[in-house]
Design an enzyme around this catalytic site. Sequence first.
Site, PDB file in Angstrom:
ATOM      1  N   GLU A   1      -6.728   4.806   7.887  1.00 13.09           N
ATOM      2  CA  GLU A   1      -6.478   6.214   7.561  1.00 13.09           C
ATOM      3  C   GLU A   1      -7.714   6.851   6.924  1.00 13.09           C
ATOM      4  OE1 GLU A   1      -2.802   5.475   5.503  1.00 13.09           O
ATOM      5  OE2 GLU A   1      -1.836   5.094   7.434  1.00 13.09           O
TER       6      GLU A   1
ATOM      7  N   GLY B   1       2.677   2.743  10.750  1.00 12.89           N
ATOM      8  CA  GLY B   1       3.593   3.867  10.560  1.00 12.89           C
ATOM      9  C   GLY B   1       4.298   4.312  11.830  1.00 12.89           C
TER      10      GLY B   1
ATOM     11  N   GLY C   1       5.046   1.605   4.582  1.00 16.02           N
ATOM     12  CA  GLY C   1       6.353   2.217   4.344  1.00 16.02           C
ATOM     13  C   GLY C   1       7.357   1.299   3.651  1.00 16.02           C
TER      14      GLY C   1
ATOM     15  N   HIS D   1      -9.488   1.138   5.106  1.00 11.48           N
ATOM     16  CA  HIS D   1      -8.198   1.412   5.756  1.00 11.48           C
ATOM     17  C   HIS D   1      -8.408   2.397   6.911  1.00 11.48           C
ATOM     18  CE1 HIS D   1      -4.091   2.561   6.522  1.00 11.48           C
ATOM     19  NE2 HIS D   1      -3.735   1.468   5.869  1.00 11.48           N
TER      20      HIS D   1
ATOM     21  N   LYS E   1       0.060   4.252  -0.305  1.00 12.68           N
ATOM     22  CA  LYS E   1      -0.590   5.431   0.279  1.00 12.68           C
ATOM     23  C   LYS E   1      -0.424   6.638  -0.651  1.00 12.68           C
ATOM     24  CE  LYS E   1      -0.160   3.232   4.727  1.00 12.68           C
ATOM     25  NZ  LYS E   1      -0.011   3.317   6.169  1.00 12.68           N
TER      26      LYS E   1
ATOM     27  N   ASN F   1       0.860  -1.191   0.000  1.00 21.53           N
ATOM     28  CA  ASN F   1       0.000   0.000   0.000  1.00 21.53           C
ATOM     29  C   ASN F   1       0.894   1.238   0.000  1.00 21.53           C
ATOM     30  OD1 ASN F   1      -1.811   2.041   0.468  1.00 21.53           O
ATOM     31  ND2 ASN F   1      -2.387   1.366   2.527  1.00 21.53           N
TER      32      ASN F   1
ATOM     33  N   GLU G   1      -5.072  -4.651  10.812  1.00 16.55           N
ATOM     34  CA  GLU G   1      -4.057  -3.612  10.951  1.00 16.55           C
ATOM     35  C   GLU G   1      -4.341  -2.804  12.211  1.00 16.55           C
ATOM     36  OE1 GLU G   1      -2.154  -2.461   6.992  1.00 16.55           O
ATOM     37  OE2 GLU G   1      -4.014  -1.352   7.081  1.00 16.55           O
TER      38      GLU G   1
ATOM     39  N   SER H   1       3.746  -1.665  10.450  1.00 15.05           N
ATOM     40  CA  SER H   1       5.199  -1.672  10.660  1.00 15.05           C
ATOM     41  C   SER H   1       5.858  -3.019  10.346  1.00 15.05           C
ATOM     42  CB  SER H   1       5.539  -1.225  12.092  1.00 15.05           C
ATOM     43  OG  SER H   1       5.090   0.105  12.297  1.00 15.05           O
TER      44      SER H   1
HETATM   45  P1  13P Z   1       3.180   0.711   7.672  1.00 12.52           P
HETATM   46  O1  13P Z   1       3.725  -0.588   7.122  1.00 12.52           O
HETATM   47  O2  13P Z   1       3.857   1.920   7.137  1.00 12.52           O
HETATM   48  O3  13P Z   1       3.092   0.672   9.166  1.00 12.52           O
HETATM   49  O4  13P Z   1       1.658   0.822   7.131  1.00 12.52           O
HETATM   50  C1  13P Z   1       0.823  -0.283   7.247  1.00 12.52           C
HETATM   51  C2  13P Z   1      -0.416   0.005   6.494  1.00 12.52           C
HETATM   52  O5  13P Z   1      -1.195   0.870   6.848  1.00 12.52           O
HETATM   53  C3  13P Z   1      -0.664  -0.770   5.263  1.00 12.52           C
HETATM   54  O6  13P Z   1      -1.948  -0.570   4.779  1.00 12.52           O
END
Ligand code: 13P
Length: 256
Positions: free
Chosen positions: A100, A176, A238, A98, A13, A11, A170, A216
């Site tokens: 976010e 993150g 990330g 998600h 983002k 992802n 998640e 993460s």
């Molecule tokens: P990170 O791997 O950056 O923590 O993000 C996870 C995520 O939200 C994948 O959708």
Amino acid sequence: MSNRRPYVGGNWKMHGELAAAVELTEDVAAAIGDAVQAVDVTLFPPFPYLQAVGHALRQAGIGLGGQDCSPHLEGAHTGQTSPAMIADLGGSVALIGHSERRNELGEPDALIAAKTRAALAASLQPVVCVGETMGEREAGNALQVVERQVRAALEGLTSDQVGTAVVAYEPVWAIGTGITATPDDAQSAHSMIRSLLGELYDAELADSVRIIYGGSVKAANAAELFSAPDVDGGLIGGASLKVDEFASICRAAVSA
Ligand code: 13P
């Protein structure tokens, strides 16, 4: 992991620009190489880059998905992207729910359920994201929150529809932050989700649905996380922007 085929999503983002997205796609495809024979890998670029990334993937055997989709199939819905448009650009997957979007945009469970139904109506594979916040975990409500989210997202779906979906656990506090759930934390949420699928549908379906972990995940912790029996791969943020990290996470999913 079990005999379920592992699944790893990248992802991206809201990162990158067009040329970098194409380069990342080509480099990721080259670095993963033949491992795609043994793991389902899907890239989720930002919408404006979907078509270019799809072209760059060519015959790599890697899937393409949108980071969201509209709950509507078409019409006067300014700024939204329909599941059919994702399919039209070569996508076959939609990330839905998600955290976010749940948290920054206030997307409620009912909207996530409508998006899941819309994705299925356009023959996209929904990857439905669930997960508790730190406050909910500290209050001892983590599993209840996740159960509520899963029940809501799957409301009214048939067993065949759920059979095509992937669930991504998640925990919001792990996204993150560099703080990863322990394999035991992930396993307890994943096994609850699998039992719930058994209760809502049947044991065969529960045993077949991929439940992946996100938050993460990096090359250094992927193998340990994926060794948990109900963790079938990962949704990577990330680390999916780093070619070697992402390729090594995909390989860890194959060997788990
Ligand atoms: P990170 O791997 O950056 O923590 O993000 C996870 C995520 O939200 C994948 O959708």
